[in-house]
Design an enzyme around this catalytic site. Structure first.
Site, mmCIF file in Angstrom:
data_model
loop_
_atom_site.group_PDB
_atom_site.id
_atom_site.type_symbol
_atom_site.label_atom_id
_atom_site.label_comp_id
_atom_site.label_asym_id
_atom_site.label_seq_id
_atom_site.Cartn_x
_atom_site.Cartn_y
_atom_site.Cartn_z
ATOM 1 N N CYS A 19 -4.000 6.543 -8.691
ATOM 2 C CA CYS A 19 -3.424 6.414 -6.910
ATOM 3 C C CYS A 19 -1.818 7.035 -6.946
ATOM 4 O O CYS A 19 -1.072 6.505 -7.584
ATOM 5 C CB CYS A 19 -3.386 5.010 -6.562
ATOM 6 S SG CYS A 19 -1.935 4.750 -5.479
ATOM 7 N N CYS B 178 0.881 5.119 -5.845
ATOM 8 C CA CYS B 178 1.540 4.287 -7.013
ATOM 9 C C CYS B 178 2.307 4.974 -7.867
ATOM 10 O O CYS B 178 3.458 4.151 -8.624
ATOM 11 C CB CYS B 178 0.197 3.673 -7.622
ATOM 12 S SG CYS B 178 -0.689 2.829 -6.622
#
Ligand SMILES: Cc1cc2nc3c(=O)[nH]c(=O)nc-3n(C[C@H](O)[C@H](O)[C@H](O)COP(=O)(O)OP(=O)(O)OC[C@H]3O[C@@H](n4cnc5c(N)ncnc54)[C@H](O)[C@@H]3O)c2cc1C
Length: 506
Positions: free
Chosen positions: A54, A57
């Site tokens: 991600c 993230c």
């Protein structure tokens, strides 16, 4: 040289790739999740669920790390307050774990005292959950202010290491953290013995056994009493005639290395109470002193000579600092009167430690080798124990030894184990942990009631009984110990020496 941003291998080679830097947030997975939270000494925890694929993230990680650096790791400015953790939900092994927390986007952050995460789950509309969602986290600043709001603190991202710590004067608040340092020092001492293969003969074997006996009966940490008991019970197989098997070769089962003196999960390099303001100061040697003091206040009158010779022998055989052990050995040898009372060993260790402090104070001041934040001092300072001082001048202190004894018993006794009581989880568990811990709080009672010990053992595990068994054994064997082990440091038959003589030795 310029480095193109996308060139990961080059970044890695020159060591500036983020992934080569040590992360401070603790990476958790389905296997270690419960045990890390269970054993954490921190008051609070943040748990981040993310996925390594991600991009948001990945971009968030430096922010999270900035906060984690304040609380986790060897250089933490505020150690022991917040445990910062993360779980990668993109790993197959963590899928179930992430499901339990109903993770539906990344990253997602939770907040709770560490033990609340043990064996837990979270649902979006769950009422009365002790786990809360962190809703302001997008930058390091936001996350830290959110944490500050929860705990009424005013931590800043630029806080300096140790800027918030007074020297030893703040001991009073910090001593309960020292329980973890004692565990770490015990583990480190055992690790050193293993790596140097220091049990080499029946003499060093005996010294080690005796020290284990002391730990089993009186270590303030339950898991160290348990781990020591396991080694002790198996010692004959592990070290027949003092010849220990250390190797961990494939399939080898019975080696000392397979044992953990304080259990498997003791963090290393984490000293809190004993943390120096420089990497090379304090740590293990401080932890070792605290371990010895905490043992001394737990022993009973009949064990005092045994404890004295055991500690002397242990340092002489296994403390691998030549100067230190030689000086300590000399001070052991200078004791001419055998100890009859627990008070004797407590005060002897205290005054011996002060002699070392006094000597080192001079050395450190002239050589500049001390820890500037923790200068050596005659201890306890007046601020810590006013009643210990009858009078003092710049050159000498007239101590009230009764008060010093009382102070040490409390300081290394109740205060030291208090953190266990605060941190226990469920009521039932609390009862058991507290009961078990209280066996290690110093008491003048001569015998642990067998019924109580058995109740603890039944409620928790067999160890309660084992510890009690060893304590009872020690009491039963005290005369045997006195005869068998006391010869090095005492002249037998001089038991009746007066207190004033001992005061002189001090
Ligand atoms: C057995 C032994 C012998 C040593 N001998 C030497 C030596 O010869 N030369 C050398 O350079 N280093 C020696 N060391 C190391 C040295 O004593 C310190 O441990 C080290 O310098 C770290 O100091 P510290 O500031 O952490 O406090 P430490 O002296 O390690 O003390 C740890 C904590 O114990 C408490 N404390 C301090 N004094 C007392 C006291 N009198 N009674 C009870 N509690 C006290 C304080 O809270 C202190 O923070 C020895 C260590 C040990 C365990």
């Amino acid at each position: 040289a310029s480095v193109s941003p996308g060139s990961r291998s080059i970044l890695r080679d020159i060591g500036i790739n983020n992934s080569d830097q040590k992360d401070n947030a603790v990476e958790l997975n389905a296997t270690n999740f419960d045990s890390v939270f269970q054993d954490s000494s921190a008051k609070y925890a943040v748990l981040e669920f993310f996925a390594h694929w991600c991009p948001a993230c990945r971009n968030y990680k430096p922010h999270y790390e900035k906060v984690a650096k304040l609380f986790n790791g060897a250089d933490a400015v505020h150690p022991g307050v917040v445990l910062m953790t993360r779980v990668d939900c993109a790993l197959k092994m963590n899928v179930q774990l992430c499901d339990k927390f109903s993770i539906n986007h990344f990253p997602m952050l939770f907040w709770a005292p560490p033990k609340k995460f043990v064996d837990s789950s979270w649902k979006p509309k769950q009422e009365k959950s002790e786990i809360s969602v962190v809703d302001e986290w997008r930058t390091a600043d936001l996350l830290l202010s959110w944490i500050n709001k929860q705990i009424g603190s005013s931590y800043g991202l630029n806080d300096q290491k140790f800027g918030n710590l007074l020297p030893n004067i703040s001991d009073h608040e910090q001593i309960s953290q020292a329980i973890f340092d004692i565990e770490e020092a015990t583990e480190e001492a055992f690790g050193i013995i293993l790596s140097l293969k220091a049990i080499k003969s029946s003499e060093t074997g005996t010294s080690f056994i005796r020290f284990l006996q002391l730990l089993v009966a009186h270590h303030p940490s339950r898991r160290c009493r348990k781990g020591s008991a396991e080694i002790l019970v198996n010692f004959d197989d592990l070290c027949p005639s003092g010849e220990c098997s250390y190797d961990q070769e494939a399939g080898a089962k019975d080696t000392l290395r397979n044992y953990h003196i304080c259990g498997k999960d003791i963090p290393r390099g984490n000293y809190m109470f004993c943390r120096g303001s420089k990497n090379e100061t304090r740590g293990f040697s401080c932890g070792l002193w605290v371990l010895m003091h905490s043992l001394s206040v737990r022993i009973e009158d009949g064990e005092s000579q045994f404890a004295f010779t055991t500690i002397c022998d242990f340092i002489n055989n296994f403390f691998m600092c030549d100067d230190c052990r030689q000086h300590f050995h000399d001070m052991c040898l200078s004791v001419k009167t055998p100890f009859k009372k627990a008070r004797d060993i407590v005060l002897w260790l205290w005054s011996t430690h002060n002699k070392v402090n006094e000597r080192l104070k001079k050395d450190e001041e002239s050589l500049g080798t001390g820890d500037p934040k923790f200068p050596k001092m005659i201890w306890p300072p007046k601020q810590l124990c006013p009643s210990c001082y009858l009078s003092s001048t710049q050159k000498s202190i007239d101590w009230d030894h009764d008060e010093v004894y009382k102070f040490l018993k409390k300081y290394y006794g109740e205060k030291l184990v208090s953190i266990y009581k605060k941190n226990s989880v469920s009521a039932r568990k609390e009862e058991v942990v507290v009961a078990a811990e209280e066996m290690a709080v110093p008491t003048n009672a001569l015998v642990v009631p067998v019924g109580a010990a058995l109740a603890i053992a039944l409620a928790s595990c067999a160890f309660g009984a084992l510890a009690c068994y060893w304590r009872t054994q020690q009491k039963n064997r005290k005369s045997h110990y006195l005869k068998r082990y006391s010869s090095n440091y005492m002249v037998m038959n001089t038991f009746g020496n007066s207190e004033s003589e001992r005061e002189k030795e001090r």
